[in-house]
Design a protein around this motif. Structure first.
Motif, mmCIF file in Angstrom:
data_model
loop_
_atom_site.group_PDB
_atom_site.id
_atom_site.type_symbol
_atom_site.label_atom_id
_atom_site.label_comp_id
_atom_site.label_asym_id
_atom_site.label_seq_id
_atom_site.Cartn_x
_atom_site.Cartn_y
_atom_site.Cartn_z
ATOM 1 N N THR A 402 -5.143 16.298 3.633
ATOM 2 C CA THR A 402 -5.737 16.546 2.446
ATOM 3 C C THR A 402 -6.754 15.738 1.374
ATOM 4 O OG1 THR A 402 -3.749 16.198 0.768
ATOM 5 C CG2 THR A 402 -3.947 18.739 1.864
ATOM 6 N N ALA A 403 -7.069 15.770 0.837
ATOM 7 C CA ALA A 403 -8.577 14.959 -0.651
ATOM 8 C C ALA A 403 -7.434 14.157 -0.223
ATOM 9 C CB ALA A 403 -9.013 16.015 -0.977
ATOM 10 N N GLY A 404 -6.421 14.139 -0.933
ATOM 11 C CA GLY A 404 -4.955 12.709 -1.212
ATOM 12 C C GLY A 404 -4.975 12.286 -0.748
ATOM 13 N N LEU A 405 -4.909 12.873 0.454
ATOM 14 C CA LEU A 405 -3.986 12.032 1.310
ATOM 15 C C LEU A 405 -4.394 10.574 2.236
ATOM 16 C CD1 LEU A 405 -1.983 13.301 3.814
ATOM 17 C CD2 LEU A 405 -2.751 13.179 5.515
ATOM 18 N N VAL A 406 -3.378 9.708 2.292
ATOM 19 C CA VAL A 406 -3.770 8.402 3.070
ATOM 20 C C VAL A 406 -2.214 8.387 3.555
ATOM 21 C CG1 VAL A 406 -3.454 6.144 2.397
ATOM 22 C CG2 VAL A 406 -4.091 7.900 0.166
ATOM 23 N N ARG A 407 -3.568 7.623 4.592
ATOM 24 C CA ARG A 407 -2.545 7.058 5.838
ATOM 25 C C ARG A 407 -2.354 5.550 6.691
ATOM 26 N NH1 ARG A 407 -5.882 7.167 12.128
ATOM 27 N NH2 ARG A 407 -5.953 5.205 10.786
ATOM 28 N N LEU A 408 -0.752 5.019 5.692
ATOM 29 C CA LEU A 408 -0.423 3.557 5.658
ATOM 30 C C LEU A 408 0.056 2.942 7.602
ATOM 31 C CD1 LEU A 408 -0.601 1.102 3.693
ATOM 32 C CD2 LEU A 408 2.196 2.461 3.488
ATOM 33 N N SER A 409 -0.241 2.582 8.147
ATOM 34 C CA SER A 409 -0.065 1.798 9.040
ATOM 35 C C SER A 409 0.815 0.467 9.166
ATOM 36 C CB SER A 409 -1.416 1.057 10.478
ATOM 37 O OG SER A 409 -0.394 0.312 11.056
ATOM 38 N N VAL A 410 1.915 0.625 8.909
ATOM 39 C CA VAL A 410 3.571 -0.514 8.323
ATOM 40 C C VAL A 410 3.120 -1.627 9.354
ATOM 41 C CG1 VAL A 410 5.420 -1.126 6.848
ATOM 42 C CG2 VAL A 410 4.032 1.027 6.565
ATOM 43 N N GLY A 411 2.952 -3.342 9.169
ATOM 44 C CA GLY A 411 3.101 -3.956 9.836
ATOM 45 C C GLY A 411 4.164 -5.059 9.639
ATOM 46 N N VAL A 412 3.875 -6.032 9.972
ATOM 47 C CA VAL A 412 5.278 -6.442 10.298
ATOM 48 C C VAL A 412 5.063 -7.699 8.766
ATOM 49 C CG1 VAL A 412 5.180 -6.932 12.622
ATOM 50 C CG2 VAL A 412 3.952 -9.029 11.711
ATOM 51 N N GLU A 413 4.461 -7.506 7.855
ATOM 52 C CA GLU A 413 4.234 -8.998 7.006
ATOM 53 C C GLU A 413 5.889 -8.565 6.229
ATOM 54 O OE1 GLU A 413 2.919 -5.813 7.463
ATOM 55 O OE2 GLU A 413 0.422 -6.558 6.118
ATOM 56 N N HIS A 414 6.309 -9.424 4.997
ATOM 57 C CA HIS A 414 7.637 -9.154 4.381
ATOM 58 C C HIS A 414 8.017 -7.607 3.742
ATOM 59 C CE1 HIS A 414 10.878 -9.651 2.160
ATOM 60 N NE2 HIS A 414 11.512 -10.283 3.094
ATOM 61 N N TYR A 415 8.371 -6.754 4.006
ATOM 62 C CA TYR A 415 8.195 -5.475 3.357
ATOM 63 C C TYR A 415 8.641 -5.520 1.867
ATOM 64 C CZ TYR A 415 13.761 -5.695 2.029
ATOM 65 O OH TYR A 415 14.709 -6.008 1.080
ATOM 66 N N GLU A 416 8.970 -6.160 1.370
ATOM 67 C CA GLU A 416 9.172 -6.368 -0.687
ATOM 68 C C GLU A 416 7.883 -6.753 -0.998
ATOM 69 O OE1 GLU A 416 11.381 -9.538 -1.460
ATOM 70 O OE2 GLU A 416 13.273 -8.288 -1.901
ATOM 71 N N ASP A 417 6.939 -7.060 0.177
ATOM 72 C CA ASP A 417 5.575 -7.548 -0.845
ATOM 73 C C ASP A 417 4.516 -6.767 0.373
ATOM 74 O OD1 ASP A 417 5.887 -10.380 -1.049
ATOM 75 O OD2 ASP A 417 5.497 -11.022 1.426
#
Ligand SMILES: Cc1ncc(COP(=O)(O)O)c(C=O)c1O
Length: 429
Positions: A402-417
């Motif tokens: 959909t037009a509002g869809l974002v894909r996020l590839s989560v990396g190895v940074e600190h999860y809180e950041d």
């Protein structure tokens, strides 16, 4: 096996216990004694290799071109880097360990791996079946390139049981041979699953004129840590090694794995198309593989925090994340059977369509706005206008892109950041 390395210099077991792939990534397939004692496999940046005699050159070619059977204990000689190279051979041996594959061929891109594999098996007049959605590049190849050669691509929807799509597929195929069934599971970008075992069984029923379709799984999203398709009936596994295998967003590469027999035509065509990886790419990948498990584990753990945060956020309509699959989902059993973890890719839909998604993406500060995935850094993109821009609007709607869809590839940074950055960017939606 080349003359520059030995198959198992340090052994693959300890006191009768098989060593795990992560323990073998620093040594397997490489013998320092053959390279001046260098602990790391050097870069063999060379186009060609010197034969010790004309007879040796002849013998190497006979084996490489399949003109005679390889003798017992006879090494495959190094000839020319379009056929083989020590960096690629060591890389291919190490990659094989993760998927427990007999053989591997490395490529200069994921698309080179997919295209060479499909070309090796397809003939004019064949059909190729594929799950939808697939990566935009694969979609383009199937619809635009193969059609010119009389090869028709027939899609079926990921995320539903095979028994529901089979009748339509059987009708669409008719009497034609099916060269391959290409599945991308989980699918890019929606994480929709395809039942690998179900597709392998379907392939048996689709045998036509003595040819059974090859089951090819694009395992880029979860593999090789969290899904091993060969164990579930796949014939070949393909990777965009640009993603998790490379893992640092600094190279483009691909790989195909399977039995020696299934890989033989792919490897042969690679020689003649020249789609192999370069020694430098091979060397970079060897370095990446040493930390593969650590990187994939760290990203996977981080993704759980991010997905849970998104699920509870008032400006987020929907989250596509495998770790949120409920036990009453039709493919929950498939997830439990073929995946060992939910991975680190999340797609989510924000309020206000493209405008909302763009406000989110433009507000990110730590997470980078870029396509690709599986790197150490978190990346976000807008599939509808970027990676899947080429997919027809009606199909996008059907696939949930959909037009509002974002894909996020989560990396190895600190999860809180990561969560903090996502939170402040959502405030702008
Ligand atoms: C699932 C999947 N397969 C294949 C590819 C193509 O790989 P490459 O860009 O290495 O050619 C991509 C690229 O994004 C992908 O996401």
């Amino acid at each position: 096996m080349s003359t520059r390395r030995s198959d198992d210099p340090h052994g693959t077991s300890l006191d009768g216990r098989k060593l795990r792939p992560e323990s073998l990534m620093m040594s397997y397939g490489y013998d320092p004694r053959l390279s001046e004692g260098a602990i790391k496999c050097p870069i063999f940046q060379t186009s060609t290799f010197v034969f010790e005699s004309a007879e040796e050159g002849k013998a190497f070619f006979e084996v490489a071109y399949g003109l005679r059977e390889q003798g017992a204990g006879e090494a495959t000689g190094l000839i020319y880097s379009r056929l083989n190279n020590p960096d690629l051979e060591v890389l291919e041996d190490r990659l094989s360990l993760w998927d427990e594959a007999e053989a591997c061929a490395s490529f200069e891109s994921g698309m080179a791996a997919i295209a060479t594999t499909l070309l090796a098996y397809a003939r004019p007049g064949d059909a190729i079946l594929y799950s939808t959605p697939v990566y935009g590049g694969s979609d383009h190849l199937l619809h635009h390139f193969f059609l010119q050669y009389g090869i028709q691509a027939i899609g079926f929807t990921a995320g539903v049981p095979i028994s529901r799509v089979e009748p339509d597929l059987v009708r669409a195929v008719g009497d034609r041979p099916v060269a391959a069934i290409l599945i991308e599971t989980p699918a890019n970008p929606t994480n929709a699953l395809v039942d690998i075992r179900g597709v392998a069984d379907l392939a048996q029923r689709l045998e036509r004129h003595g040819r059974r379709p090859m089951v090819v799984v694009d395992n880029t999203f979860l593999g090789p840590l969290w899904q091993q398709p060969l164990k579930h009936g796949a014939d070949l596994v393909v990777y965009s090694a640009t993603k998790f295998l490379g893992g640092h967003s600094d190279l483009i590469a691909g790989a195909v794995l399977g039995s020696r027999e299934a890989l033989a035509p792919v490897r042969a065509l690679r020689t003649f198309l020249g789609t192999m990886a370069s020694p430098w790419t091979g060397w970079l990948l060897l370095r990446s593989l040493e930390t593969l498990k650590m990187r994939m584990t760290a990203s996977m753990k981080n993704a759980r925090y991010v997905a849970d945060f998104l699920r509870d956020h008032p400006r987020v309509r929907k989250v596509h994340y495998l770790g949120h699959l409920e036990s009453d989902h039709p493919l929950y059993e498939v997830y439990r059977r073929q995946c060992t973890a939910p991975g680190s890719l999340i797609a989510f839909e924000v309020e206000d369509g493209e405008a909302g998604a763009f406000r989110f993406l433009n507000s990110l500060r730590l997470v980078k706005l870029a396509v690709s995935l599986g790197g150490t850094e978190s990346l976000a993109e807008h599939p509808c206008s970027m990676t899947h821009a080429d997919v027809p609007a009606e199909a996008k709607e059907r696939f949930g892109i959909t037009a509002g869809l974002v894909r996020l590839s989560v990396g190895v940074e600190h999860y809180e950041d990561i969560v903090g950055d996502v939170a402040q960017a959502l405030a702008a939606v």
